[in-house]
Design a protein around this motif. Structure first.
Motif, short mmCIF file in Angstrom:
data_model
loop_
_atom_site.label_atom_id
_atom_site.label_comp_id
_atom_site.label_asym_id
_atom_site.label_seq_id
_atom_site.Cartn_x
_atom_site.Cartn_y
_atom_site.Cartn_z
N ASP A 156 0.75 -1.25 0.09
CA ASP A 156 0.12 0.10 -0.04
C ASP A 156 0.97 1.23 0.07
O ASP A 156 0.77 1.95 -1.05
N LEU A 157 1.43 1.51 1.08
CA LEU A 157 2.17 2.73 1.29
C LEU A 157 3.56 2.90 0.16
O LEU A 157 3.54 3.91 -0.38
N ALA A 158 4.28 1.94 0.02
CA ALA A 158 5.29 1.91 -1.10
C ALA A 158 4.63 2.17 -2.52
O ALA A 158 5.55 2.74 -3.41
N VAL A 159 3.55 1.48 -2.78
CA VAL A 159 2.99 1.91 -4.10
C VAL A 159 2.53 3.30 -4.38
O VAL A 159 2.90 3.97 -5.30
N ALA A 160 2.01 3.89 -3.35
CA ALA A 160 1.61 5.27 -3.56
C ALA A 160 2.63 6.19 -3.31
O ALA A 160 2.96 7.31 -3.88
N ALA A 161 3.63 5.88 -2.36
CA ALA A 161 4.85 7.02 -1.88
C ALA A 161 6.02 6.16 -1.86
O ALA A 161 6.39 5.69 -0.47
N PRO A 162 6.87 5.81 -2.75
CA PRO A 162 8.01 4.63 -2.44
C PRO A 162 9.16 5.27 -1.49
O PRO A 162 9.53 4.41 -0.72
N GLY A 163 9.30 6.68 -1.41
CA GLY A 163 10.07 7.09 -0.26
C GLY A 163 9.80 7.11 1.19
O GLY A 163 10.42 6.62 1.98
N GLU A 164 8.25 7.22 1.19
CA GLU A 164 7.69 6.92 2.43
C GLU A 164 7.52 5.47 2.85
O GLU A 164 7.87 5.02 4.07
N THR A 170 13.72 9.25 -7.17
CA THR A 170 12.88 10.56 -6.95
C THR A 170 13.34 11.15 -5.75
O THR A 170 12.93 12.18 -5.31
N ASP A 171 13.97 10.54 -4.56
CA ASP A 171 14.30 10.90 -3.10
C ASP A 171 15.98 10.93 -2.96
O ASP A 171 16.40 10.09 -2.95
N GLU A 172 16.41 12.05 -2.88
CA GLU A 172 17.93 11.92 -2.63
C GLU A 172 18.44 11.53 -1.31
O GLU A 172 19.49 11.11 -1.15
N LYS A 173 17.44 11.58 -0.53
CA LYS A 173 17.65 11.35 1.05
C LYS A 173 17.70 9.48 1.30
O LYS A 173 18.06 9.04 2.25
N ALA A 174 16.95 8.96 0.02
CA ALA A 174 16.77 7.52 0.24
C ALA A 174 18.15 6.61 0.36
O ALA A 174 18.18 5.92 1.39
N VAL A 175 19.07 7.12 -0.41
CA VAL A 175 20.25 6.19 -0.14
C VAL A 175 20.89 6.58 1.20
O VAL A 175 21.52 5.55 1.56
#
Length: 402
Positions: free
Chosen positions: A95-103, A150-155
């Motif tokens: 659910d969450l990762a499908v809508a917002a991968p970073g979250e 899409t999210d620079e902070k993810a790495v």
């Protein structure tokens, strides 16, 4: 013939939907009042319908509760914990990762952060908790791969998670399979603390280097003892061969032969007087590949034949025969069967001839050497059954043996 109508008493989704939303809601609330885990799942489902922000909030609450708990989990409570973890995983991944991968990645990292605490307080002799995390590893890397686009902070968040649990992430990197892409591995390598001395970090770096295709970094992370192991030397040489670095592959293989403080356990055992190293099948197989790559095909063939003479290995013999000119392979096979007939260990010889198959030679072996049997032959009945149609006398003699 007309199909019978479905029984209204059968418990299935179609019949339940016929009860109507109000009645189903009442039944679900009754069930949830008696099942705390189901109640939490329903809250997550409703939150997902309301949007990713509310779902993330609900997930944070439950993840924080589990992380803060210090209560021991008995074997009786372990199934409930596993169910709870799986519900959280599903809400994050599906659910969450499908809508917002970073979250989604942020919450999945928090989910994986639970492992170390759970490992100290859960009675898990069957390894079910560990297995739950390992089977989720591909989801982690797949979602991370989407999030970093899409999210620079993810790495950075992922690198910090790896540094918190390097031993555990070494396993989860290995369990990630193809979902851990070369690009993500390279990004993660750039972000993790390369100078960290934390236990397990070297393994993490090496597995990331392997996934990233950075052979030089992978080689730099090997230890002297590993390089002195014949099996590990074979692994190194194979990688170098794939990279067409043939001289270095030769050096890697031969390093396992040269006595040194780093490989004393492999080359000498406990004593320098114990003799030369015991070479492993992996080392010998890689040595053959290396000879082929060096253009020393005759030497490769000589080594194959020597290995066959020693072990009666059918795969080695097939590889040897496949590289011979037409008609030469027939003569070589006759020579191989003759060697097998005189091989010192009767059971090994008979097993090779039965499985090749060379039943005529196997029957002759039984007739000539059956008196050598000194212990029960586990496959005696099977071998006798296969010989019985054409060689009944040999089959009878085999069955009558010890």
């Amino acid at each position: 013939m007309a199909r019978r109508p479905a029984s209204p008493k059968r418990l299935n989704a179609a019949n339940l939907s016929g009860l109507g939303a109000d009645r189903l809601g009442e039944l679900l609330m009754q069930a949830a009042d008696a099942d705390a885990i189901l109640k939490r799942k329903l809250r997550l489902v409703l939150a997902a319908e309301a949007g990713s922000d509310l779902l993330a909030l609900e997930l944070d609450k439950r993840l924080s509760t589990i992380a803060a708990s210090r209560a021991r989990v008995s074997w009786r409570k372990r199934p409930d914990l596993l169910r709870d973890l799986d519900i959280l995983r599903g809400a994050i991944v599906d659910d969450l990762a499908v809508a917002a991968p970073g979250e989604g990645l942020e919450r999945l990292i928090a989910w994986f952060d639970l492992f170390r605490g759970l490992a100290t307080r859960v009675k898990d002799q069957k390894g079910e908790v560990s297995a739950a995390f390992e089977t989720t590893a591909p989801d982690l890397w797949r979602i991370a791969g989407a999030a970093v686009q899409t999210d620079e902070k993810a790495v950075a968040s992922l690198a910090q998670a790896v540094e918190r649990q390097p031993l555990e992430y070494a396993r989860w990197i290995g369990a990630g399979g193809e979902e851990l892409t070369a690009d993500l591995a390279r990004r993660l390598l750039d972000a993790v603390g390369k100078t960290s001395s934390a236990r397990g970090m070297r393994t993490v770096m090496r597995r990331l280097a392997d996934r990233a295709g950075d052979l030089d970094l992978w080689l730099s992370l090997t230890t002297p003892e590993e390089r002195g192991s014949p099996d590990f030397a074979a692994v190194m040489a194979k990688r170098l061969l794939v990279a067409d670095r043939i001289p270095e592959a030769r050096q890697a293989l031969e390093a396992a032969l040269a006595p040194s403080a780093g490989n004393r356990r492999w080359t000498f055992g406990r004593s320098p007087q114990a003799g030369p190293p015991t070479l492993t099948p992996a080392w010998e197989a890689t040595s053959i590949d290396l000879l082929e790559a060096e253009g020393r095909k005759e030497e490769a063939q000589e080594l194959r034949w020597a290995m066959f003479e020693r072990d009666l290995s059918a795969p080695v013999l097939r590889a040897y025969l496949a590289r011979l000119p037409d008609f030469d392979d027939v003569e070589a096979l006759d020579r191989a069967l003759a060697h097998a007939a005189t091989y010192a260990d009767f059971e090994t010889a008979l097993g090779f001839l039965m499985n090749w198959p060379a039943h005529r030679a196997a029957a002759a072996l039984v007739e000539r050497r059956i008196r050598e049997v000194r212990a029960p032959l586990p496959l005696k009945a099977d071998w006798a059954a296969r010989l019985a149609q054409k060689y009944p006398d040999a089959a009878e003699r085999l069955l009558a043996s010890a």
